[in-house]
Scaffold this active site. Structure first.
Site: not given
Length: 492
Positions: A48, A89, A243, A301
């Site tokens: 990945r 952000r 995802k 994860t």
């Protein structure tokens, strides 16, 4: 029931290979060719590339090294380009602390000049770096900052700013990630950066494109159409990995799985957007639905997160990987463990050992393998019946020919204990099979069906996968008479 399964495993495990695939993120700790070689030899099936980090020069070198090592080692290692997606952000001039019960002002960077003079000079202010985002946030929405460690709840909305009350306090820092689970954000899923990263990835013929922060099926279709336009072709495309990491994605899970080619349970952001106590259950639901729709599924994860620093995993991490294997995920993924950790090779080796021990146990064969009725047709039923013969035989392997990989995915769906050997004349199919549970693919030139079958069985013998006296179930379609067949062959 368990004793029968145990008997089956003891009879077959001597020649079993790891069936659950390993996806490993490549970064500074693992990008050197010597490290990549050892990772492949120890069980890495898919590499990945995380486009949130790195530059095109380093990514290109990794792609070249992976392709060269695939040929050198005889392993079809797939490559995933993981697009960063529209991350939101914080914007602040300097760090400051917020405390529960305090009021704060939140604005969009595009509205900075329009912030009014406040009577309350003590009111603290921070920005969000996406233009016009204030329009999509409503009173009552919670804004989560830095993986949810800090949170504020919107109590008042103005056209230019939001007023919010602090729920969980801490220090607001610049450029920390933000999640807003209940907002319907009208942010394009492919950013300008993603568009450039996509063009680079397609130019270098990666096998999969992972799409971050998917909300619905339209996001998938838009990306697929963009891929077709860039490549100027409609087939032999990289597969899209959706995802699942947003609350909205869970709400639209069925349509996303139907639209995509593969699925990733991205538990990092999912655990922020949803209650963390629900993530394990959601993981099982996503895996089951993906399998029933014949879509490869990755669990990702923090699977062996402590191995970023330590040479051994925690017992909880071992259990986590084990449960993903028992749930029949096609693949389990390493992130920081292999990209930035001290022990990238050892981490892959440890994950492979966990997989092998779990697949050796009888518990890995417990499950419901129904296929979505919408996918059922005469051909799928033929494969299903062929798998019944396979599962009830003492064959060591099943051998098939599959140009696009669909037949192989149907057989993999039933999770047979036997080897799944696939012969294909399509290089892209060969690499994309690296993500599918149990499949060992071989690339051959065009030839008559009988010739390709013989080449496939001979190659499997050369690779010590089959030996004299082993039985193989052959599934295919005859070239001349154009009819399907299934039979058992004994290696002579």
């Amino acid at each position: 029931m368990y004793s029968n399964l145990l008997d089956l495993h003891s009879r077959l495990f001597a020649y079993m290979q790891k069936k659950t695939k390993i996806v490993a993120t490549i970064g500074p700790a693992s990008e050197k060719i010597e490290i990549l070689r050892e990772m492949i030899k120890n069980g890495m099936n898919v590499a990945r590339l995380n486009f949130s980090h790195g530059d095109y020069s380093s990514h290109k070198k990794i792609i070249e090294n992976i392709r060269n090592l695939s040929r050198e080692l005889g392993e079809n290692v797939g490559i995933i380009a993981d697009l960063q997606g529209p991350r939101i952000r914080t914007i602040v001039d300097e760090n400051f602390e917020i405390k529960p019960g305090e009021k704060v002002l939140v604005y969009s960077v595009s509205r900075d000049a329009q912030i009014p003079n406040l009577n309350d000079k003590d009111l603290k202010i921070f920005g969000l770096d996406y233009p016009e985002i204030i329009k999509d946030i409503e009173v009552g929405n919670e804004i989560l900052i830095e993986d949810g460690l800090l949170s504020v709840k919107v109590i008042e909305k103005n056209s230019d700013f939001l007023k919010a009350e602090v729920v969980n306090g801490g220090v607001i820092k610049n450029e920390k990630g933000v999640n807003i689970p209940d907002a319907k954000l009208k942010i394009p899923p492919i950013t300008e950066k993603d568009g450039k990263d996509l063009e680079f990835s397609l130019k270098n013929e990666v096998d999969f494109i992972a799409m971050s922060f998917v909300s619905n099926a339209k996001d998938i279709e838009d990306l697929r159409n963009k891929i077709k336009r860039i490549l100027n072709r409609d087939n032999n495309l990289p597969q899209i990995v959706a995802k699942i990491e947003r609350k909205e994605a869970i709400e639209n899970l069925d349509e996303i799985i139907s639209a995509t080619d593969a699925v990733m349970v991205a538990r990092g952001d999912l655990g922020i957007e949803m209650k963390e106590t629900k993530v394990a259950i959601l993981q099982k639901e996503i895996i089951a639905k993906s399998i029933n729709n014949l879509k490869p599924v990755i669990v990702a994860t923090e699977m062996l997160n402590s191995m970023i620093q330590n040479p051994r995993p925690t017992r909880a991490e071992v259990s986590d990987v084990t449960n993903a294997v028992i749930d029949h995920a096609d693949a389990v993924m390493l992130s920081g463990e292999s990209a930035n950790g001290k022990y990238p090779v050892e981490t892959v080796k440890t994950m492979a050992e966990i997989i092998e021990n779990t697949e050796e146990s009888p518990y890995d064969d417990i499950g419901n393998f129904n296929i979505n009725q919408e996918l059922s047709n005469e051909y799928v039923n033929f494969i299903k019946n062929s798998c019944s013969l396979l599962l009830n035989s003492n064959a060591k392997a099943v051998a098939i020919l599959s140009r696009g990989g669909f037949t192989a995915r149907v057989i993999s769906h039933f999770r047979p204990v036997q080897l799944i050997l696939v012969g294909t004349n399509n290089e892209k199919t060969c690499y994309q099979s690296s993500l599918v549970w149990g499949i060992k693919a071989f690339l051959f030139k065009n030839g008559k069906i009988e010739e390709v079958v013989e080449h496939l069985l001979k190659k499997a013998q050369d690779d010590k996968l089959l030996g004299i006296g082993d039985k193989v179930v052959l599934i295919g379609k005859n070239d001349d008479r154009n009819h399907r067949f299934v039979n058992i062959r004994e290696i002579q």
